[in-house]
Design a protein around this motif. Structure first.
Motif, mmCIF file in Angstrom:
data_model
loop_
_atom_site.group_PDB
_atom_site.id
_atom_site.type_symbol
_atom_site.label_atom_id
_atom_site.label_comp_id
_atom_site.label_asym_id
_atom_site.label_seq_id
_atom_site.Cartn_x
_atom_site.Cartn_y
_atom_site.Cartn_z
ATOM 1 N N LEU A 276 0.822 -1.199 0.000
ATOM 2 C CA LEU A 276 0.000 0.000 0.000
ATOM 3 C C LEU A 276 0.860 1.254 0.000
ATOM 4 O O LEU A 276 1.779 1.394 0.816
ATOM 5 C CB LEU A 276 -0.912 0.013 1.231
ATOM 6 N N LEU A 277 0.571 2.165 -0.929
ATOM 7 C CA LEU A 277 1.206 3.468 -0.906
ATOM 8 C C LEU A 277 0.990 4.097 0.465
ATOM 9 O O LEU A 277 0.080 3.707 1.189
ATOM 10 C CB LEU A 277 0.637 4.348 -2.016
ATOM 11 N N PRO A 278 1.814 5.088 0.848
ATOM 12 C CA PRO A 278 1.858 5.553 2.247
ATOM 13 C C PRO A 278 0.496 5.769 2.891
ATOM 14 O O PRO A 278 -0.397 6.389 2.309
ATOM 15 C CB PRO A 278 2.625 6.873 2.136
ATOM 16 N N PHE A 279 0.367 5.249 4.120
ATOM 17 C CA PHE A 279 -0.859 5.479 4.889
ATOM 18 C C PHE A 279 -0.560 6.002 6.291
ATOM 19 O O PHE A 279 -1.444 6.046 7.131
ATOM 20 C CB PHE A 279 -1.735 4.219 4.942
ATOM 21 N N PHE A 280 0.707 6.398 6.543
ATOM 22 C CA PHE A 280 0.995 7.170 7.745
ATOM 23 C C PHE A 280 0.512 8.602 7.486
ATOM 24 O O PHE A 280 0.166 8.966 6.361
ATOM 25 C CB PHE A 280 2.495 7.149 8.067
ATOM 26 N N ASP A 281 0.498 9.431 8.513
ATOM 27 C CA ASP A 281 -0.029 10.796 8.401
ATOM 28 C C ASP A 281 0.860 11.651 7.501
ATOM 29 O O ASP A 281 2.042 11.831 7.784
ATOM 30 C CB ASP A 281 -0.115 11.414 9.806
ATOM 31 N N PRO A 300 5.789 13.098 4.281
ATOM 32 C CA PRO A 300 5.647 12.659 5.676
ATOM 33 C C PRO A 300 5.424 13.808 6.648
ATOM 34 O O PRO A 300 6.091 14.835 6.584
ATOM 35 C CB PRO A 300 6.983 11.966 5.963
ATOM 36 N N LEU A 301 4.500 13.583 7.571
ATOM 37 C CA LEU A 301 4.209 14.564 8.607
ATOM 38 C C LEU A 301 4.396 13.924 9.985
ATOM 39 O O LEU A 301 5.307 14.269 10.723
ATOM 40 C CB LEU A 301 2.782 15.096 8.436
ATOM 41 N N ASN A 302 3.537 12.960 10.322
ATOM 42 C CA ASN A 302 3.637 12.231 11.593
ATOM 43 C C ASN A 302 3.781 10.740 11.279
ATOM 44 O O ASN A 302 2.840 10.098 10.831
ATOM 45 C CB ASN A 302 2.404 12.504 12.456
ATOM 46 N N PHE A 303 4.975 10.222 11.514
ATOM 47 C CA PHE A 303 5.348 8.908 11.002
ATOM 48 C C PHE A 303 4.633 7.743 11.688
ATOM 49 O O PHE A 303 4.554 6.662 11.127
ATOM 50 C CB PHE A 303 6.861 8.707 11.130
ATOM 51 N N SER A 396 10.049 3.247 15.132
ATOM 52 C CA SER A 396 8.825 3.449 14.352
ATOM 53 C C SER A 396 8.427 2.171 13.623
ATOM 54 O O SER A 396 7.266 1.746 13.663
ATOM 55 C CB SER A 396 9.043 4.589 13.353
ATOM 56 N N LEU A 397 9.385 1.533 12.973
ATOM 57 C CA LEU A 397 9.110 0.289 12.245
ATOM 58 C C LEU A 397 8.656 -0.826 13.188
ATOM 59 O O LEU A 397 7.739 -1.596 12.866
ATOM 60 C CB LEU A 397 10.353 -0.148 11.476
#
Length: 719
Positions: A276-281, A300-303, A396-397
């Motif tokens: 999935l393409l980015p789904f973090f904030d 990226p804003l809030n990882f 984070s990961l």
């Protein structure tokens, strides 16, 4: 934030090194010494060591007899009695700084319990830090503040003795006399558009059960399908009710005419992993009105928080968390795994970044002129080699893996990151989930990390043995150069037997070619992705005079090569039915009319989708088509040279692997039907005959005059 007017600037550039910048506009520019003034007004005279004159200022360097402490306040005074505060400077980019201040605890951010919450921030260059607590979501006027206390290794801490679930907060950080407000980089939940962190009781989402989906024993068992949550569901004919959302992406029973769409479509296709393409904030979408603008999510804003524009209730921090967890759980229930596209190589904007507000100058690389390094092309490169930057990525990961049950990570512009970080990622994530798949874009970008061997590029694949790389040589060898329409590939008619055969066999140096990878499983074999032209649009540019039928044959040939080559096959959503973006090469901001998956087109081309399904089924049917090691390739496989327009391979000695004697796969890029002579061999049977029809078991091939249709793939088996 505001600018402070100083007579001159003085910086701690090393724990015993101070640099003064004296503007030439000053009354006094010639100096012989400076004095260091301590908090108790003691003074130490510091003779000048170096003086360098620039166009607008003069730079002086002095050294202190003992180490400076970032916890203390100092001033500098020149021999004319002019004082200035001593600011934190280049010392933060030194190894000494990391050794002294890097914090290895796992409790940064808001650590919640039902009776108290601890807030902890790493801000070693700050002189003061406050916790700002907002009274309610969206109310920027009403807040209270609590002073935080130093807690060692550059951290600051405060504990709130109450149930803080839902509490809205930010940090106020004072560095070099300037106060800045920042969202907690470790925030697990945020308010609308990511403006504030939110304390969250994650146990509220425990009703979303984690489901074990079938395991792949090796990378090459994976068949990756790249999709955007929004693109896949937003088309008016998608049949999805909750378009462009986490919820919509796992709706069941959606159709267009008689064609299944969405989740059901993916289940029927036969792929194993959905990337999935980015789904973090991320920045760029107004979360309360998401269809007003368009963005892929590489801002990226809030990882550590899910993106609000994919939520049905973006103003409710917990809702977006449970919606995302539900999506992943449903896909696991259906035997599909989720790969998260992550963007740790840069932030949306350096100056407004929370990292930069909290520890200015630390988290991003600088070039030799002291300017932000820009290998990413967006104005900043994340300094993964610095310990706290690396630890942020790792933590984070691990959080996404443990809390959301993510099955793999695709690293955007992975070549910006360093090899030590990537290897540590593999080590720590595979402890949590041994079947984790990790791969990325290994492009060699001009970032200020030296030597170049430290960059996690495709050229350093031997240092990154457990990581997969997008194989651009495979991509360009099959469909032509991404950067030049004139440079064609195999499916447009170009032929270089040995080079192409090596690509088929995992790019590991077969046929006297240069080895790109140590092992085939490192090769992510693809012919299109969200970046650059789709294969259909590329063919329209290079072969625009061809009939549509001929273009489709070239296209299916390209897809079959990706699926039958050794390595990890990667399919871009819509590739299986000739996805077009109307010739737009980079559609990241082109809107839904260009980017939405066209389910009407899919329905029209359903016969070709069925072909791709059959190719996937064939790959899954034979273990030998999923060899993952070079030694297996060398032992069992030989390239086939039976015709000037045909490349392929024969696999033998596989009785104990697949209960067959041999398998042969042939790819024909000629524009005429042809035949080849396999000599006196017999007992070959068709698995796929190069037409639109799957061949039933038992249909014998005429080996001395084997028909190979134009622009086709033929698969044979010998029992």
């Amino acid at each position: 934030m505001f600018h402070i007017k100083r007579a001159y600037e003085a910086y701690i550039d090393g724990f015993q090194e101070i640099t003064m910048i004296i503007p030439k506009s000053n009354k006094h520019t010639v100096h012989s010494y400076f004095e260091l003034i301590y908090e108790d007004n003691r003074k130490t005279k510091l003779p000048i060591v170096t003086r360098i004159e620039f166009e607008r200022f003069i730079k002086y360097t002095v050294f202190t007899p003992e180490d400076l402490s970032l916890e203390n306040k100092y001033e500098i005074e020149d021999e004319f009695g002019v004082r200035t505060d001593l600011q934190v400077g280049g010392v933060i980019r030194s190894n000494d700084f990391d050794e002294k201040y890097a914090y290895d605890g796992e409790d940064l951010g808001a650590s919640y319990s039902n009776h108290s919450t601890q807030f902890k921030l790493w801000a070693p260059t700050a002189s003061k830090v406050k916790l700002r607590i907002y009274q309610s979501h969206g109310d920027e006027e009403k807040f209270t503040e609590k002073l935080m206390e130093r807690d060692g290794k550059g951290t600051w801490k405060v504990i709130i003795d109450q149930n803080c679930d839902g509490l809205v907060y930010n940090y106020l950080v004072c560095v070099n006399l300037i106060w800045r407000e920042a969202v907690d980089p470790y925030a697990k939940a945020v308010t609308l558009n990511g403006k504030n962190g939110v304390v969250i009781d994650l146990s509220k989402g425990s009703h979303v059960s984690k489901v074990n989906s079938p395991l792949q024993s090796k990378y090459t068992d994976c068949i990756i399908y790249e999709a955007s949550i929004r693109d896949f569901t937003s088309h008016p004919l998608s049949g999805v009710h909750k378009k462009g959302s986490f919820e919509g992406f796992h709706e069941k029973g959606t159709t267009y005419n008689e064609l299944s769409t969405g989740l059901d479509y993916l289940c029927q296709l036969g792929v194993t992993h959905i990337e999935l393409l980015p789904f973090f904030d991320f920045e760029g979408i107004e979360e309360n009105n998401p269809f007003q603008s368009y963005n892929w999510g590489y801002n990226p804003l809030n990882f550590n928080a899910p993106e609000g524009s994919y939520s049905l209730k973006p103003e409710e921090p917990m809702t977006r968390i449970t919606e995302l967890k539900k999506l992943i759980s449903v896909y696991h229930e259906h035997g599909l795994r989720i790969i998260m596209d992550v963007v740790y190589n840069h932030v949306y904007e350096l100056q407004t970044s929370n990292f930069e507000k909290i520890v200015p100058g630390y988290y991003f690389r600088q070039d030799e002129r002291g300017l932000p390094s820009n290998g990413t092309g967006v104005g900043n490169d994340f300094a993964s080699e610095r310990l706290m930057a690396r630890r942020f990525i790792l933590q984070s990961l691990k959080y996404w893996t443990e809390e959301y049950d993510i099955d793999g990570f695709r690293f955007d512009l992975m070549g910006i990151l360093d090899t030590d970080t990537m290897n540590q990622i593999v080590t720590e994530l595979t402890i949590l989930k041994p079947e984790m798949i990790i791969f990325g874009e290994g492009w060699d970008l001009n970032t200020s990390l030296s030597p170049s061997s430290r960059k996690a590029t495709i050229n350093q694949s031997h240092q990154l043995s457990k990581i997969g790389f997008f194989n651009d040589k495979f991509r360009d060898g099959i469909k032509g150069s991404t950067f030049s329409v004139q440079e064609i590939g195999f499916i447009q008619g170009k032929l270089n037997h040995d080079y192409l055969s090596d690509l088929l066999l995992g790019s590991v140096g077969i046929n006297n070619q240069v080895s790109l990878f140590q092992e085939p499983y490192q090769s992510i074999n693809y012919v299109e992705s969200h970046d650059n032209h789709t294969m259909w649009d590329r063919l329209k540019l290079s072969n625009g005079k061809d009939s549509e039928e001929l273009l489709k044959k070239r296209h299916i040939l390209g897809t079959s090569i990706a699926l039958f080559s050794f390595g990890v096959p990667f399919i871009h959503s819509g590739q299986e039915f000739f996805r077009t973006k109307e010739g737009i090469e980079n559609s990241y901001n082109s809107g839904d009319t260009v980017n939405s998956i066209d389910w009407a087109r899919a329905e029209r081309e359903s016969s070709y989708i069925n072909i791709v399904k059959e190719f996937i089924a064939i790959r899954k049917r034979f273990n030998c088509l999923r060899f993952s090691l070079k030694e297996e390739i060398v032992r069992h496989i030989k390239s086939v040279k039976v015709h000037q327009n045909i490349i392929g391979y024969r696999i033998s000695g596989i009785e104990e692997i697949d209960r067959v004697k041999e398998i042969m796969v042939l790819f024909h890029n000629g524009l005429k039907d042809t035949t080849i002579d396999l000599g006196n061999e017999d007992n070959w049977e068709y698995v796929w005959d190069g037409t639109k029809h799957y061949v039933e078991k038992g249909i014998k091939a005429e080996c001395n005059k084997l028909p190979i249709p134009l622009l086709s793939t033929v698969v044979l088996v010998k029992y």
